[in-house]
Every structure is written in structure tokens, then in C-alpha cells.
Design a protein around this motif. Structure first.
Motif, PDB file in Angstrom:
ATOM      1  N   MET A 123       0.822  -1.194   0.000  1.00 27.15           N
ATOM      2  CA  MET A 123       0.000   0.000   0.000  1.00 27.15           C
ATOM      3  C   MET A 123       0.866   1.259   0.000  1.00 27.15           C
ATOM      4  SD  MET A 123      -3.223   0.861   2.298  1.00 27.15           S
ATOM      5  CE  MET A 123      -3.374   2.415   3.068  1.00 27.15           C
ATOM      6  N   ILE A 124       1.917   1.280   0.845  1.00 26.03           N
ATOM      7  CA  ILE A 124       2.781   2.456   0.900  1.00 26.03           C
ATOM      8  C   ILE A 124       3.533   2.616  -0.423  1.00 26.03           C
ATOM      9  CG2 ILE A 124       4.815   3.464   2.022  1.00 26.03           C
ATOM     10  CD1 ILE A 124       3.845   2.208   4.638  1.00 26.03           C
ATOM     11  N   GLY A 125       3.999   1.494  -0.997  1.00 24.53           N
ATOM     12  CA  GLY A 125       4.707   1.546  -2.271  1.00 24.53           C
ATOM     13  C   GLY A 125       3.828   2.082  -3.378  1.00 24.53           C
ATOM     14  N   THR A 126       2.591   1.608  -3.424  1.00 25.26           N
ATOM     15  CA  THR A 126       1.642   2.096  -4.432  1.00 25.26           C
ATOM     16  C   THR A 126       1.417   3.594  -4.256  1.00 25.26           C
ATOM     17  OG1 THR A 126       0.555  -0.060  -4.514  1.00 25.26           O
ATOM     18  CG2 THR A 126      -0.707   1.832  -5.328  1.00 25.26           C
ATOM     19  N   LEU A 127       1.309   4.039  -3.020  1.00 23.29           N
ATOM     20  CA  LEU A 127       1.109   5.460  -2.734  1.00 23.29           C
ATOM     21  C   LEU A 127       2.321   6.287  -3.174  1.00 23.29           C
ATOM     22  CD1 LEU A 127      -0.697   7.650  -1.504  1.00 23.29           C
ATOM     23  CD2 LEU A 127       0.378   7.162   0.707  1.00 23.29           C
ATOM     24  N   ILE A 128       3.524   5.803  -2.863  1.00 24.69           N
ATOM     25  CA  ILE A 128       4.745   6.514  -3.272  1.00 24.69           C
ATOM     26  C   ILE A 128       4.773   6.674  -4.787  1.00 24.69           C
ATOM     27  CG2 ILE A 128       7.270   6.324  -3.476  1.00 24.69           C
ATOM     28  CD1 ILE A 128       7.237   4.958  -0.691  1.00 24.69           C
TER      29      ILE A 128
END
Length: 187
Positions: free
Chosen positions: A1-6
Motif C-alpha cells: 500500500m505504501i509503495g503504491t502510494l509513493i
């Protein structure tokens, strides 16, 4: 989720796929900006893969050092060889899975040559090199097919370097080595 957001916040996408093998050296270039690390971490988190990376031992201090180790960082002393190829090759033989991410330039600033250590490591560990491109023109993180290093290291280095062009970099004037310009590449 954090990677997708970044990746979403920075406008980057991932093109290509990781090879179906548990051990390889990921050669990520061109490396001219601290943003390269942010994008690479975004890709790592989005794809849910464990990638380890080498970094200057001097940045592995205090809370930042803890965080870098937690993210897969391996501190190395770069002022002398210290048998690093053998050490990292041994890590490959001791682990069931290891993806080692390396920036072949070895620095974000201009250097006349790429470091060849990533090829020596791959050859000694008998694992492929997977070239990965940070293309700032299209904001694509491109994963290319795996290459097994079998021949002369200087020739292999040039073959890998030929996959990249200067204009891909965030700061083209800082591109290291013999990377060519798009206009110098044959059609």
C-alpha cells in the motif's frame, strides 16, 4: 500500500516483471539523484519483494542506520575492497533467496567509469543480472530480462551499459561511464 502510494504520488509506473528466480543482482541505473532511492523503495514495497542493497557504512548510524538495515541495507566500507565480492557471493550461497540491488555507477555524481563489482558478484555467485532502468523521461521503472554473466567482465559491462541512455537520468549531466545519448544510439 505504501509503495503504491509513493509511486502514485510521484507519477511513476512499473514496466516489466521480475524473473522467476529467487537469486539475482538487480542493476539499477542511471543513478543521479536521491529520488532514485525513493522510487526504488516504492517499487520494492508495491511489488512486495525483499531487495537488499549495499550502502556506505557511514550512513548506517543511529535511527537512520536501523531503518536502512530494516529496509534491507547492507553496510559496506568502500575505501578498500575487503573481499566484498567474496563476501556477497557467500551471502548468495548461504541464503535461499537474495535479490541484491546495486547502482552500477556507485555514486550519484559523475564518474568516468561504472563499477564492475556487480558483475563480479553475479559471476562468482552464478546468478543473473537483471537490468532495471529509472527512466525519468517517462517516469517508468523498467525491469529488463535477466542476463547471465559468462564472458569478459569489461565486455559484459559495456553490454549492460548499452541498455541505458543518458536522457533517462534525472540529471543527465551527472551520468557516469560510457552511457550514450539517444542521438548516438543506432535505430
Amino acid at each position: 500500500m505504501i509503495g503504491t502510494l509513493i509511486l502514485k504520488l510521484t507519477g511513476w509506473t512499473v514496466v516489466g516483471a521480475f524473473p522467476d528466480c529467487s537469486k539475482f543482482v538487480a542493476a539499477v541505473a542511471p543513478h543521479t539523484s536521491n529520488w532514485d532511492f525513493v522510487i526504488a523503495i516504492g517499487v520494492k514495497l508495491k511489488l512486495g519483494i525483499k531487495i537488499q542493497f549495499l550502502g556506505k557504512h557511514s550512513i548506517f548510524v543511529g535511527p537512520l542506520g536501523w531503518l536502512l538495515r530494516r529496509m534491507g541495507g547492507i553496510p559496506v566500507e568502500r575505501s578498500a575492497a575487503h573481499g566484498m565480492v567474496e563476501q556477497i557471493s557467500a551471502r548468495f550461497s548461504q541464503q535461499d533467496a537474495l535479490i541484491l540491488g546495486i547502482a552500477p555507477e556507485g555514486t550519484r555524481k559523475y564518474s568516468p567509469k561504472w563499477k564492475s563489482g556487480f558483475l563480479h558478484i553475479a559471476k562468482a555467485a552464478q546468478v543473473p543480472v537483471v537490468p532495471m532502468i529509472l527512466d525519468y523521461r517517462s517516469k517508468q521503472f523498467v525491469i529488463l530480462p535477466a542476463i547471465f554473466i559468462q564472458g569478459d567482465i569489461d565486455t559484459e559491462l559495456q553490454n549492460v551499459q548499452d541498455l541505458y541512455v543518458i536522457e533517462m537520468a534525472k540529471y543527465p549531466q551527472q551520468v557516469s561511464g560510457d552511457m550514450q545519448s539517444v542521438s548516438a544510439k543506432p535505430d
